[in-house]
Design an enzyme around this catalytic site. Structure first.
Site, PDB file in Angstrom:
ATOM      1  N   GLU A 121      33.746  31.324  56.919  1.00  0.00           N
ATOM      2  CA  GLU A 121      34.515  30.173  57.369  1.00  0.00           C
ATOM      3  C   GLU A 121      35.960  30.578  57.644  1.00  0.00           C
ATOM      4  OE1 GLU A 121      32.250  26.291  55.599  1.00  0.00           O
ATOM      5  OE2 GLU A 121      33.784  27.176  54.306  1.00  0.00           O
ATOM      6  N   CYS A 134      43.914  30.649  58.550  1.00  0.00           N
ATOM      7  CA  CYS A 134      43.433  31.242  57.293  1.00  0.00           C
ATOM      8  C   CYS A 134      42.108  31.939  57.577  1.00  0.00           C
ATOM      9  CB  CYS A 134      43.270  30.144  56.237  1.00  0.00           C
ATOM     10  SG  CYS A 134      42.684  30.742  54.632  1.00  0.00           S
ATOM     11  N   CYS A 141      32.444  36.613  47.682  1.00  0.00           N
ATOM     12  CA  CYS A 141      33.536  37.215  46.915  1.00  0.00           C
ATOM     13  C   CYS A 141      32.976  37.761  45.615  1.00  0.00           C
ATOM     14  CB  CYS A 141      34.620  36.169  46.630  1.00  0.00           C
ATOM     15  SG  CYS A 141      36.129  36.867  45.911  1.00  0.00           S
ATOM     16  N   CYS A 145      36.515  33.784  40.503  1.00  0.00           N
ATOM     17  CA  CYS A 145      37.571  32.929  39.941  1.00  0.00           C
ATOM     18  C   CYS A 145      36.977  31.543  39.699  1.00  0.00           C
ATOM     19  CB  CYS A 145      38.764  32.855  40.886  1.00  0.00           C
ATOM     20  SG  CYS A 145      39.556  34.467  41.167  1.00  0.00           S
ATOM     21  N   CYS A 148      37.649  28.398  42.005  1.00  0.00           N
ATOM     22  CA  CYS A 148      37.520  28.613  43.450  1.00  0.00           C
ATOM     23  C   CYS A 148      36.072  28.468  43.888  1.00  0.00           C
ATOM     24  CB  CYS A 148      38.050  30.004  43.806  1.00  0.00           C
ATOM     25  SG  CYS A 148      37.921  30.412  45.559  1.00  0.00           S
ATOM     26  N   CYS A 378      42.507  24.805  50.264  1.00  0.00           N
ATOM     27  CA  CYS A 378      42.574  26.036  49.492  1.00  0.00           C
ATOM     28  C   CYS A 378      41.543  26.029  48.370  1.00  0.00           C
ATOM     29  CB  CYS A 378      43.980  26.187  48.911  1.00  0.00           C
ATOM     30  SG  CYS A 378      44.230  27.707  48.000  1.00  0.00           S
TER      31      CYS A 378
END
Length: 403
Positions: A121, A134, A141, A145, A148, A378
């Site tokens: 994305e 962005c 990933c 985290c 997230c 975010c």
């Protein structure tokens, strides 16, 4: 205005990625690599630098999508280039437009060595004086985290330099920012361009894909192409300490650190890489970042989590931690996603936290949440294919292949 989703997965598109295994992709090659590879098209050695400069300008300054458009190259050479190389775009699956004007694209990548086509994305955030893109550096990933959404998707693979640069090209296509398109779309932000800033804050950890990110940013910042100053490119890392100083020396962009905690205990819970590279080591690497100055500050990102990291004591500790580092702090109201255990701090709490930082001399803007209604804010990015059942993903792949 309500959010809009444009599902274009089943329609033929000129930007659809070529699956031809014989032709070589040119997008994503550095100037030196592009010069060398022209030998495969029979370009004489004495002509290669000139031809490289011509092709470079057509790809990255004018945004062409076929060799036939390269009018200052002979017809015979254009035909040869078309037989040997491809300059195709990534495949846009969906485009979502938020009520606040934020746009999110789901992009399908070329087939990998296993024949799979993964997705990433990308988000565009328009503001009065700038347009921020962005972009992602990995599919998924590896850092997990806990606040997230991307961290809930396992790492699949690194993006190539072509796939990283390709995101910027897609954005310029969709925003109609190439020179030949501007007359039809003449109202950019005050900054004069639609994409004025690029942030590597999408899916993935950029410093775990160092070489591809380095080459991609070399292309994006090249003055004869896309031409974004490295002062307008920000690489965000969760704290891969051994690569931070190297990134400053070899990539040379602005740096952002996902900090989010002021004690090792809290930060390790939020950002597990802290167990390997604790806060003290991370901040030492920041102090050693090449070119660090008040004009080239490090941005520390700090997501505000209710009753987790948002006390006045946290704010005071943060001031002490940053002592001696030219820095600013972006306070990020937590953006919720399905299944999260966290809540956003109360607004009064965020303002009191910011006041402590401001009094200590650190700029601490509170980032206005953008694109929440399309899961583009975010920490909310995650490949749509990872939320589908396997049967649905296979059906989409089959439909795209037959388009």
């Amino acid at each position: 205005m309500t959010a809009v989703t444009l599902d274009i997965a089943h329609k033929p598109r000129p930007e659809a990625q070529s699956l031809d295994p014989v032709k070589l992709p040119l997008i994503g090659l550095t100037r030196a690599e592009l010069t060398d590879v022209l030998a495969k098209a029979g370009v004489p050695e004495k002509q290669r630098r000139m031809r490289m400069r011509q092709i470079w300008s057509w790809l990255y300054h004018r945004g062409v999508t076929s060799f036939a458009q390269m009018s200052d190259i002979s017809k015979d050479l254009r035909q040869t280039l078309d037989e040997v190389f491809v300059i195709d775009r990534l495949d846009v699956v969906t485009e979502q437009i938020s009520s606040d004007g934020t746009r999110k694209w789901l992009l399908k990548l070329p087939r990998d060595e296993r024949g799979q086509r993964h997705e990433v994305e990308m988000v565009y955030i328009p503001e009065e004086d700038r347009g921020t893109l962005c972009i992602s550096s990995q599919v998924g990933c590896t850092l997990t985290c806990t606040f997230c959404h991307t961290g809930t998707q396992k790492l699949v693979r690194n993006l190539t330099a072509a796939e990283i640069v390709g995101q910027v090209l897609i954005a310029r296509d969709r925003l109609q920012e190439w020179p030949h398109q501007l007359s039809a779309n003449p109202t950019p932000p005050i900054g004069g361009r639609y994409v004025t800033n690029v942030v590597l804050m999408g899916m993935g950890e950029p410093l775990y894909n160092f070489d591809n990110v380095k080459n991609a940013m070399e292309i994006v910042s090249d003055g004869e192409g896309i031409s974004l100053s490295k002062r307008r490119i920000t690489l965000s890392t969760s704290g891969v300490v051994p690569e931070i100083v190297r990134a400053g020396a070899e990539i040379g962009t602005m740096l952002a650190i996902s900090l989010h905690g002021t004690t090792d205990e809290i930060r390790t819970k939020l950002v597990p890489i802290n167990k390997k590279y604790p806060i003290s080591e991370l901040l030492d690497a920041c102090r050693a970042y090449p070119g660090l100055s008040n004009a080239r500050r490090i941005t520390f990102e700090y997501v505000m989590l209710k009753d987790v990291n948002d006390t006045l004591d946290d704010a005071k500790r943060l001031v002490k931690l940053l002592k001696g580092i030219p820095a600013k702090v972006n306070l990020i109201p937590f953006n919720p996603w399905p299944g999260t255990q966290y809540e956003c701090s109360d607004w009064d709490t965020i303002e009191r936290f910011a006041e402590v930082l401001n009094r200590a001399g650190y700029a601490s803007p509170v980032r206005t949440p953008r694109g929440r209604d399309i899961m583009a804010a975010c920490g909310q990015l995650k490949s749509e294919s990872q939320r589908m059942r396997a049967k649905e993903r296979l059906a989409m792949d089959a439909a795209a292949a037959s388009a």
